[in-house]
Design a protein around this motif. Structure first.
Motif, mmCIF file in Angstrom:
data_model
loop_
_atom_site.group_PDB
_atom_site.id
_atom_site.type_symbol
_atom_site.label_atom_id
_atom_site.label_comp_id
_atom_site.label_asym_id
_atom_site.label_seq_id
_atom_site.Cartn_x
_atom_site.Cartn_y
_atom_site.Cartn_z
ATOM 1 N N CYS A 181 0.788 -1.103 -0.039
ATOM 2 C CA CYS A 181 0.269 0.193 -0.071
ATOM 3 C C CYS A 181 0.647 1.191 -0.121
ATOM 4 C CB CYS A 181 -0.989 -0.006 1.243
ATOM 5 S SG CYS A 181 -2.098 -1.328 1.122
ATOM 6 N N VAL A 182 2.215 1.277 0.939
ATOM 7 C CA VAL A 182 2.694 2.286 0.909
ATOM 8 C C VAL A 182 3.598 2.470 -0.533
ATOM 9 C CG1 VAL A 182 4.898 3.509 1.924
ATOM 10 C CG2 VAL A 182 3.059 2.012 3.321
ATOM 11 N N GLU A 183 3.953 1.261 -1.238
ATOM 12 C CA GLU A 183 4.526 1.596 -2.400
ATOM 13 C C GLU A 183 3.635 1.996 -3.459
ATOM 14 O OE1 GLU A 183 6.972 -2.138 -3.168
ATOM 15 O OE2 GLU A 183 5.566 -2.301 -4.608
ATOM 16 N N LEU A 184 2.400 1.861 -3.273
ATOM 17 C CA LEU A 184 1.260 2.273 -4.406
ATOM 18 C C LEU A 184 1.058 3.752 -3.966
ATOM 19 C CD1 LEU A 184 -1.381 -0.605 -4.158
ATOM 20 C CD2 LEU A 184 -0.041 0.061 -6.552
ATOM 21 N N ALA A 185 1.225 4.067 -2.562
ATOM 22 C CA ALA A 185 1.040 5.513 -2.209
ATOM 23 C C ALA A 185 2.223 6.349 -3.057
ATOM 24 C CB ALA A 185 1.013 5.669 -0.870
ATOM 25 N N GLY A 186 3.545 5.558 -2.908
ATOM 26 C CA GLY A 186 4.700 6.334 -3.560
ATOM 27 C C GLY A 186 4.383 6.603 -4.991
ATOM 28 N N GLU A 187 3.790 5.481 -5.880
ATOM 29 C CA GLU A 187 3.725 5.600 -7.145
ATOM 30 C C GLU A 187 2.634 6.735 -7.326
ATOM 31 O OE1 GLU A 187 2.473 1.835 -8.720
ATOM 32 O OE2 GLU A 187 4.071 0.745 -8.042
ATOM 33 N N ALA A 188 1.585 6.982 -6.527
ATOM 34 C CA ALA A 188 0.641 7.875 -6.788
ATOM 35 C C ALA A 188 1.428 9.325 -6.776
ATOM 36 C CB ALA A 188 -0.511 8.070 -5.825
ATOM 37 N N LEU A 189 1.876 9.505 -5.655
ATOM 38 C CA LEU A 189 2.930 10.859 -5.405
ATOM 39 C C LEU A 189 3.647 11.061 -6.892
ATOM 40 C CD1 LEU A 189 3.687 13.142 -3.357
ATOM 41 C CD2 LEU A 189 5.441 11.778 -2.843
ATOM 42 N N THR B 224 -14.758 -4.096 11.358
ATOM 43 C CA THR B 224 -13.692 -4.054 12.017
ATOM 44 C C THR B 224 -12.584 -3.335 11.471
ATOM 45 O OG1 THR B 224 -14.126 -6.302 12.895
ATOM 46 C CG2 THR B 224 -11.878 -5.501 13.059
ATOM 47 N N VAL B 225 -11.920 -2.312 12.323
ATOM 48 C CA VAL B 225 -10.998 -1.280 11.846
ATOM 49 C C VAL B 225 -9.853 -1.388 12.703
ATOM 50 C CG1 VAL B 225 -10.213 0.968 11.023
ATOM 51 C CG2 VAL B 225 -12.792 0.299 10.984
ATOM 52 N N GLU B 226 -8.524 -1.652 12.148
ATOM 53 C CA GLU B 226 -7.499 -1.907 12.800
ATOM 54 C C GLU B 226 -6.357 -0.801 12.031
ATOM 55 O OE1 GLU B 226 -6.019 -5.723 13.298
ATOM 56 O OE2 GLU B 226 -8.012 -6.383 12.914
ATOM 57 N N GLY B 227 -5.541 -0.032 13.243
ATOM 58 C CA GLY B 227 -4.493 0.910 12.860
ATOM 59 C C GLY B 227 -4.667 1.916 13.791
ATOM 60 N N PRO B 228 -3.635 2.791 13.826
ATOM 61 C CA PRO B 228 -2.304 2.589 13.020
ATOM 62 C C PRO B 228 -1.466 1.741 13.210
ATOM 63 C CG PRO B 228 -2.645 4.798 14.404
ATOM 64 C CD PRO B 228 -3.594 3.765 15.006
ATOM 65 N N VAL B 229 -0.468 1.502 12.272
ATOM 66 C CA VAL B 229 0.567 0.474 12.436
ATOM 67 C C VAL B 229 1.750 1.468 12.508
ATOM 68 C CG1 VAL B 229 1.611 -1.383 11.195
ATOM 69 C CG2 VAL B 229 -0.838 -1.344 11.024
ATOM 70 N N GLU B 230 2.137 1.514 13.486
ATOM 71 C CA GLU B 230 3.075 2.791 13.859
ATOM 72 C C GLU B 230 4.544 2.334 13.068
ATOM 73 O OE1 GLU B 230 2.589 5.405 15.126
ATOM 74 O OE2 GLU B 230 0.709 4.967 16.091
ATOM 75 N N GLU B 231 4.898 1.247 13.014
ATOM 76 C CA GLU B 231 6.384 1.020 12.411
ATOM 77 C C GLU B 231 6.328 1.578 10.839
ATOM 78 O OE1 GLU B 231 5.653 -3.480 12.607
ATOM 79 O OE2 GLU B 231 7.478 -3.168 11.484
ATOM 80 N N LEU B 232 5.181 1.356 10.072
ATOM 81 C CA LEU B 232 5.246 2.026 8.893
ATOM 82 C C LEU B 232 4.602 3.646 8.750
ATOM 83 C CD1 LEU B 232 3.694 -0.972 6.945
ATOM 84 C CD2 LEU B 232 6.033 -0.030 7.230
ATOM 85 N N VAL B 233 4.211 4.104 9.963
ATOM 86 C CA VAL B 233 3.733 5.571 9.843
ATOM 87 C C VAL B 233 4.675 6.350 9.348
ATOM 88 C CG1 VAL B 233 3.004 7.329 11.325
ATOM 89 C CG2 VAL B 233 1.872 5.266 11.428
ATOM 90 N N PRO B 234 5.943 6.454 9.595
ATOM 91 C CA PRO B 234 6.871 7.389 9.169
ATOM 92 C C PRO B 234 7.133 7.626 7.707
ATOM 93 C CG PRO B 234 7.725 6.233 11.198
ATOM 94 C CD PRO B 234 6.535 5.355 10.546
ATOM 95 N N ALA B 235 6.997 6.243 6.926
ATOM 96 C CA ALA B 235 7.228 6.113 5.535
ATOM 97 C C ALA B 235 5.925 6.900 4.909
ATOM 98 C CB ALA B 235 7.089 4.754 5.131
ATOM 99 N N VAL B 236 4.774 6.553 5.563
ATOM 100 C CA VAL B 236 3.530 7.387 4.982
ATOM 101 C C VAL B 236 3.584 8.921 5.301
ATOM 102 C CG1 VAL B 236 0.974 7.441 5.211
ATOM 103 C CG2 VAL B 236 2.256 5.283 5.220
ATOM 104 N N GLU B 237 4.001 9.297 6.610
ATOM 105 C CA GLU B 237 4.170 10.729 6.820
ATOM 106 C C GLU B 237 5.100 11.378 5.789
ATOM 107 O OE1 GLU B 237 5.709 11.562 10.727
ATOM 108 O OE2 GLU B 237 5.316 13.631 10.530
#
Ligand SMILES: [Zn+2]
Length: 160
Positions: A12-20, A135-148
């Motif tokens: 998902c983070v990779e796809l977000a990077g592609e979007a950017l 059912t909703v889960e998050g944030p997933v802290e270890e990946l948050v810095p990459a998304v930020e």
């Protein structure tokens, strides 16, 4: 959160990077069925002028068209950023299962405020408030810095 789920979130983070890179907002999402198979993925595509082109909305529509109600209920949508109210509603209306997000809408709102960016036009309600049966889960802290970091780069660009 096991390694397999973390791998979906990294995608998902990779796809977000592609979007950017493509000039869109940095969000990416994948839909995984009940047997753990990737069925669909998308990224944000709002740069063309349609601000509803969120990946979670596209995945909800894809699911309505391609999956049975039982398959939808058993599916999980992983996403780099928590579903907005529009996408939470679409997710609930088509009967999809669990949501797992990296960064929350509240976190994104805080970042935008800290960077001097205006808030979005829609209230940053938690997905679980809009879709109380999901059912909703998050944030997933270890990946948050990459998304930020992706959002920081987008905000910098938007701020000119
Ligand atoms: Zn959305």
């Amino acid at each position: 959160m096991d390694e397999r789920e973390l791998a979906w979130l990294r995608r998902c983070v990779e796809l977000a990077g592609e979007a950017l890179e493509a000039g869109d907002e940095p969000f990416g999402s994948v839909l995984v069925d009940g047997s753990g198979t990737l069925r669909a993925e998308d990224r944000n595509r709002v740069a063309g002028g349609d601000a509803t082109r969120h990946p979670e909305f596209e995945l909800a529509r894809w699911a309505a068209e391609h999956l049975s109600p039982a398959e939808r209920a058993a599916a999980t949508v992983y996403t780099s950023g928590e579903h907005c109210p529009m996408c939470s509603a679409a997710h609930a209306w088509v009967g999809l299962g669990r949501i797992v997000f990296v960064a929350s809408s509240a976190q994104l709102s805080e970042w935008l405020a800290a960077w001097g960016r205006p808030p979005g036009p829609v209230a940053a309600l938690p997905a679980g408030t809009v879709a109380p049966g999901v059912t909703v889960e998050g944030p997933v802290e270890e990946l948050v810095p990459a998304v930020e970091e992706l959002h920081r780069r987008f905000a910098e660009r938007a701020g000119g």
